[in-house]
Design a protein around this motif. Structure first.
Motif, PDB file in Angstrom:
ATOM      1  N   LEU A 168      14.243 -34.669   8.375  1.00  0.00           N
ATOM      2  CA  LEU A 168      15.460 -34.839   7.577  1.00  0.00           C
ATOM      3  C   LEU A 168      16.425 -35.796   8.260  1.00  0.00           C
ATOM      4  O   LEU A 168      17.084 -36.621   7.593  1.00  0.00           O
ATOM      5  N   TYR A 169      16.488 -35.718   9.573  1.00  0.00           N
ATOM      6  CA  TYR A 169      17.354 -36.656  10.307  1.00  0.00           C
ATOM      7  C   TYR A 169      16.857 -38.093  10.171  1.00  0.00           C
ATOM      8  O   TYR A 169      17.667 -39.018   9.980  1.00  0.00           O
ATOM      9  N   ILE A 170      15.546 -38.310  10.277  1.00  0.00           N
ATOM     10  CA  ILE A 170      15.010 -39.662  10.115  1.00  0.00           C
ATOM     11  C   ILE A 170      15.318 -40.203   8.720  1.00  0.00           C
ATOM     12  O   ILE A 170      15.705 -41.373   8.553  1.00  0.00           O
ATOM     13  N   LEU A 171      15.191 -39.371   7.708  1.00  0.00           N
ATOM     14  CA  LEU A 171      15.547 -39.801   6.349  1.00  0.00           C
ATOM     15  C   LEU A 171      17.033 -40.126   6.256  1.00  0.00           C
ATOM     16  O   LEU A 171      17.429 -41.066   5.544  1.00  0.00           O
ATOM     17  N   THR A 172      17.859 -39.374   6.970  1.00  0.00           N
ATOM     18  CA  THR A 172      19.294 -39.652   6.972  1.00  0.00           C
ATOM     19  C   THR A 172      19.593 -41.017   7.567  1.00  0.00           C
ATOM     20  O   THR A 172      20.448 -41.755   7.060  1.00  0.00           O
ATOM     21  N   THR A 173      18.902 -41.363   8.652  1.00  0.00           N
ATOM     22  CA  THR A 173      19.132 -42.678   9.264  1.00  0.00           C
ATOM     23  C   THR A 173      18.705 -43.823   8.348  1.00  0.00           C
ATOM     24  O   THR A 173      19.216 -44.938   8.481  1.00  0.00           O
ATOM     25  N   ILE A 174      17.798 -43.555   7.438  1.00  0.00           N
ATOM     26  CA  ILE A 174      17.294 -44.615   6.555  1.00  0.00           C
ATOM     27  C   ILE A 174      18.188 -44.801   5.337  1.00  0.00           C
ATOM     28  O   ILE A 174      18.492 -45.933   4.929  1.00  0.00           O
ATOM     29  N   TYR A 175      18.670 -43.708   4.756  1.00  0.00           N
ATOM     30  CA  TYR A 175      19.298 -43.780   3.436  1.00  0.00           C
ATOM     31  C   TYR A 175      20.807 -43.568   3.442  1.00  0.00           C
ATOM     32  O   TYR A 175      21.438 -43.766   2.393  1.00  0.00           O
ATOM     33  N   VAL A 274       9.093 -39.515  13.555  1.00  0.00           N
ATOM     34  CA  VAL A 274       9.210 -40.969  13.421  1.00  0.00           C
ATOM     35  C   VAL A 274       7.895 -41.565  12.933  1.00  0.00           C
ATOM     36  O   VAL A 274       7.876 -42.442  12.055  1.00  0.00           O
ATOM     37  N   LEU A 275       6.788 -41.097  13.482  1.00  0.00           N
ATOM     38  CA  LEU A 275       5.489 -41.639  13.086  1.00  0.00           C
ATOM     39  C   LEU A 275       5.212 -41.425  11.600  1.00  0.00           C
ATOM     40  O   LEU A 275       4.653 -42.310  10.938  1.00  0.00           O
ATOM     41  N   VAL A 276       5.617 -40.287  11.080  1.00  0.00           N
ATOM     42  CA  VAL A 276       5.279 -39.950   9.695  1.00  0.00           C
ATOM     43  C   VAL A 276       6.289 -40.528   8.707  1.00  0.00           C
ATOM     44  O   VAL A 276       5.912 -41.003   7.627  1.00  0.00           O
ATOM     45  N   ILE A 277       7.579 -40.534   9.059  1.00  0.00           N
ATOM     46  CA  ILE A 277       8.626 -40.876   8.103  1.00  0.00           C
ATOM     47  C   ILE A 277       9.004 -42.350   8.131  1.00  0.00           C
ATOM     48  O   ILE A 277       9.252 -42.949   7.080  1.00  0.00           O
ATOM     49  N   ASN A 278       9.036 -42.945   9.300  1.00  0.00           N
ATOM     50  CA  ASN A 278       9.521 -44.322   9.401  1.00  0.00           C
ATOM     51  C   ASN A 278       8.506 -45.300   8.816  1.00  0.00           C
ATOM     52  O   ASN A 278       7.307 -45.214   9.109  1.00  0.00           O
ATOM     53  N   SER A 279       8.989 -46.224   8.029  1.00  0.00           N
ATOM     54  CA  SER A 279       8.092 -47.182   7.370  1.00  0.00           C
ATOM     55  C   SER A 279       7.494 -48.183   8.341  1.00  0.00           C
ATOM     56  O   SER A 279       6.504 -48.844   8.011  1.00  0.00           O
ATOM     57  N   ASN A 280       8.087 -48.329   9.537  1.00  0.00           N
ATOM     58  CA  ASN A 280       7.512 -49.218  10.542  1.00  0.00           C
ATOM     59  C   ASN A 280       6.332 -48.589  11.260  1.00  0.00           C
ATOM     60  O   ASN A 280       5.685 -49.251  12.071  1.00  0.00           O
ATOM     61  N   CYS A 281       6.069 -47.326  10.984  1.00  0.00           N
ATOM     62  CA  CYS A 281       4.983 -46.629  11.676  1.00  0.00           C
ATOM     63  C   CYS A 281       3.853 -46.312  10.694  1.00  0.00           C
ATOM     64  O   CYS A 281       3.287 -47.228  10.113  1.00  0.00           O
ATOM     65  N   PHE A 282       3.566 -45.029  10.489  1.00  0.00           N
ATOM     66  CA  PHE A 282       2.399 -44.643   9.698  1.00  0.00           C
ATOM     67  C   PHE A 282       2.774 -44.041   8.346  1.00  0.00           C
ATOM     68  O   PHE A 282       1.976 -43.322   7.753  1.00  0.00           O
ATOM     69  N   TYR A 283       3.974 -44.329   7.869  1.00  0.00           N
ATOM     70  CA  TYR A 283       4.397 -43.749   6.600  1.00  0.00           C
ATOM     71  C   TYR A 283       3.451 -44.143   5.471  1.00  0.00           C
ATOM     72  O   TYR A 283       3.012 -43.296   4.685  1.00  0.00           O
ATOM     73  N   TYR A 284       3.102 -45.415   5.396  1.00  0.00           N
ATOM     74  CA  TYR A 284       2.253 -45.891   4.304  1.00  0.00           C
ATOM     75  C   TYR A 284       0.780 -45.587   4.528  1.00  0.00           C
ATOM     76  O   TYR A 284      -0.043 -45.855   3.654  1.00  0.00           O
ATOM     77  N   TYR A 334       3.699 -51.989  14.998  1.00  0.00           N
ATOM     78  CA  TYR A 334       3.892 -51.967  16.458  1.00  0.00           C
ATOM     79  C   TYR A 334       5.370 -51.814  16.839  1.00  0.00           C
ATOM     80  O   TYR A 334       5.846 -52.421  17.801  1.00  0.00           O
ATOM     81  N   GLN A 335       6.082 -50.994  16.095  1.00  0.00           N
ATOM     82  CA  GLN A 335       7.494 -50.740  16.393  1.00  0.00           C
ATOM     83  C   GLN A 335       7.797 -49.248  16.534  1.00  0.00           C
ATOM     84  O   GLN A 335       8.959 -48.862  16.618  1.00  0.00           O
ATOM     85  N   CYS A 336       6.759 -48.413  16.535  1.00  0.00           N
ATOM     86  CA  CYS A 336       6.991 -46.964  16.568  1.00  0.00           C
ATOM     87  C   CYS A 336       7.725 -46.528  17.831  1.00  0.00           C
ATOM     88  O   CYS A 336       8.689 -45.759  17.765  1.00  0.00           O
TER      89      CYS A 336
END
Length: 575
Positions: A168-175, A274-284, A334-336
């Motif tokens: 939830l915190y990672i989503l907060t930093t994004i939106y 971060v790995l799961v939620i951030n789009s720079n990592c493995f979200y997609y 490569y930004q995780c």
């Protein structure tokens, strides 16, 4: 002014209790060791933070200047984030290996080697006490299955509490805006402190009590039930010895599990979020990306005309627009590892500011309110029992008044497990996120200095008050210093076990940075080998040190005084 002066004089008296020339604690070696232990922890924190500032931060700045992956990196220029390149990865690998070896050396020289019970901890594998009898071993194995099931359930409860908040915190930093993100950071920092210090500790205590009801040889026999009750008079010395060994074994097991959960909550689960939620990592890689709509236009003939003289030709052209869509393939950015630092460094800043300043202020404020409530209106305390119970519960035991006679149901004065967990938490974040972002290392070191100093002063306070009352013959029976001496037993041994649990988390955390730094330049296939080598670094260090202590230590000790050895013409001592 007089009150302030009196307070600081009291602080000096509380600190003087732990001095080497103090004769009041000559029969309490564990308390004296605790004072030296806190001093050693402060030295370790200072040495590690200075090493990060002097070695790691300049190295990161130089490498970032040469091989940065972003045009503007701002404050992250002095961190391990946003670095790319094969050479940069090799430099970081050497720097991080040196960091691990320095951390082990500092702990060994400044902390563990000061105690005769544990000398050169990395060369000694902690093992079970050889005095544990077969009966004790059978007690440990009796409820092993139910213990494991309970701890597995506690693990999943911890997972479903901590991971959703991190996500939830990672989503907060994004939106959301910066203000909302700052509030979320403070809230998550408070949650981590409360969940680690209060909730998990209480849950583990309930689990141990559920599986081990109090009996003569219970699996978890409380220390004060042995030292304050007539149990010592009714049990044989062999039974008491077996009970003590049994308790120590179980304390170590529960403490290691507690530390394991804390390391997951502060290192592994944030990285997982971060790995799961951030789009720079493995979200997609886990969730399908939105289809990309593409439109293109071309011209074609709208009407043809046939002429016997000119043949077929176009009378007018029309523009045709065609649209299509496709799903973009997953591509790792490569930004995780950089997102680890940028997302959670602020949270740990707030967390250790709370530990350094707010936590002591809150404890002292509750103590002041408690004293004022009882002294100003004693009749009000009878009319408001709920407030009296809350204040009695909120005041930490070391800040409560010294009683003339200690009640049998008095809570533990010093919670060794909570102290060790807080220290391991601080040092684990120091050698991971603190190394990755140098300013955080300074804040964590201040947190360790504040926490150990405050705990040491609280112990000194209650010992000083006890000595003052004992001079007036107001105390009866068991003394506070005997209780504290019993509760502090084995604190250094517990810390040795915990360091071995922390090492894999640290090496895996570093491996992410090596993988991203090299992979961004040469691809993941070439980067994975160096990352695996980083993960194996603690094992390699252990093997090297083990070989040293098994085969080379005696030879080195023989020739430690090299000037005398040279004066003897290079001949060994004793020849």
């Amino acid at each position: 002014v007089d009150a302030t002066r009196s307070f600081w004089l009291d602080v000096l008296k509380w600190h003087a209790v732990f001095s080497d020339d103090s004769h009041s604690l000559k029969d309490c070696p564990n308390i004296l060791m605790f004072g030296k232990y806190c001093t050693g922890l402060r030295k370790c924190a200072l040495f590690i933070s200075v090493f990060v500032l002097v070695v790691i931060m300049p190295t990161c700045s130089i490498v970032t200047f040469i091989s940065k992956s972003m045009t503007y990196e701002y404050a992250w220029t002095i961190s391990l984030a946003f670095i790319k390149g094969r050479d940069a990865a090799y430099v970081l690998y050497v720097a991080l290996v040196v960091t691990q070896m320095t951390f082990i050396w500092i702990l060994d020289k400044k902390l563990f080697s000061a105690f005769p019970a544990v000398k050169h901890f990395i060369a000694v594998r902690p093992s079970a006490d050889p005095t544990v009898s077969m009966g004790v071993k059978s007690e440990l194995a009796a409820n092993n299955t139910s213990h494991i099931l309970s701890l597995v359930g506690l693990f999943w409860l911890n997972f479903f509490v901590v991971v959703p908040f991190d996500c939830l915190y990672i989503l907060t930093t994004i939106y959301y805006t910066a203000t909302v993100v700052s509030l979320a950071q403070v809230g998550l920092a408070v949650l981590k402190i409360l969940w680690t210090d209060a909730a998990i500790t209480e849950l583990l205590r309930r689990v141990s009590q559920h599986h081990n009801p109090d009996r003569n040889l219970s699996l978890v026999t409380r220390l004060n039930s042995i030292r304050l009750s007539p149990l010592r008079e009714t049990l044989s010395s062999a039974s008491i010895s077996a009970t003590a060994v049994l308790q120590r074994e179980l304390e170590t097991r529960y403490l290691m599990f507690h530390v394991f959960l804390v390391l997951l909550n502060n290192i592994a689960f944030p990285c997982l979020a971060v790995l799961v939620i951030n789009s720079n990592c493995f979200y997609y890689a886990f969730f399908s990306a939105s289809p990309i709509e593409v439109a293109y236009s071309f011209q074609r003939c709208g009407q043809n005309y046939f002429s016997i003289y000119r043949g077929t030709f176009c009378l007018n052209l029309e523009t045709v627009t065609v649209s299509t869509s496709f799903l973009p393939p997953f591509e790792y950015g490569y930004q995780c590892s950089s997102m680890f630092v940028t997302s959670f460094s602020d949270i740990y800043m707030y967390m250790f500011v709370i530990i350094s300043f707010i936590n002591p202020i809150v404890k002292l404020s509750i103590k002041y309110i408690h004293s004022a409530f009882y002294s100003s209106s004693p009749e009000q305390s009878d009319h408001q029992p709920w407030l009296r119970r809350w204040l009695d519960f909120a005041v930490v035991p070391l800040l409560r008044p010294v009683l003339q006679e200690i009640p049998p149901n008095m809570p533990a004065l010093f919670e060794k497990g909570r102290f060790v967990v807080r220290i391991v938490t601080s040092f684990s974040i120091l050698v991971t996120y603190g190394v990755a972002f140098a300013p955080l290392a300074v804040v964590i070191a201040c947190g360790i200095l504040s926490f150990t100093g405050f705990e040491q002063l609280l112990v000194g306070r209650i010992l000083t008050l006890e000595m003052d009352q004992r001079e007036t013959n107001q105390l009866k029976g068991q003394t506070y210093r005997q209780i504290l001496n019993s509760e502090m037993e084995g604190i250094n041994d517990s810390m040795v076990h915990m360091v071995l649990v922390v090492a894999p988390f640290v090496s895996i955390f570093y491996a992410f940075f090596i993988f991203d730094t090299m992979g961004s330049a040469v691809g993941w296939k070439d980067a994975i080998a160096v990352s695996v080598l980083m993960v194996c670094t603690p094992v390699l260090i252990w093997v090297v040190v083990k070989i040293y202590f098994l085969f080379l230590s005696e030879y080195v000790e023989t020739f430690r005084s090299w000037p005398e050895w040279l004066a003897r013409g290079g001949r060994p001592f004793g020849t």
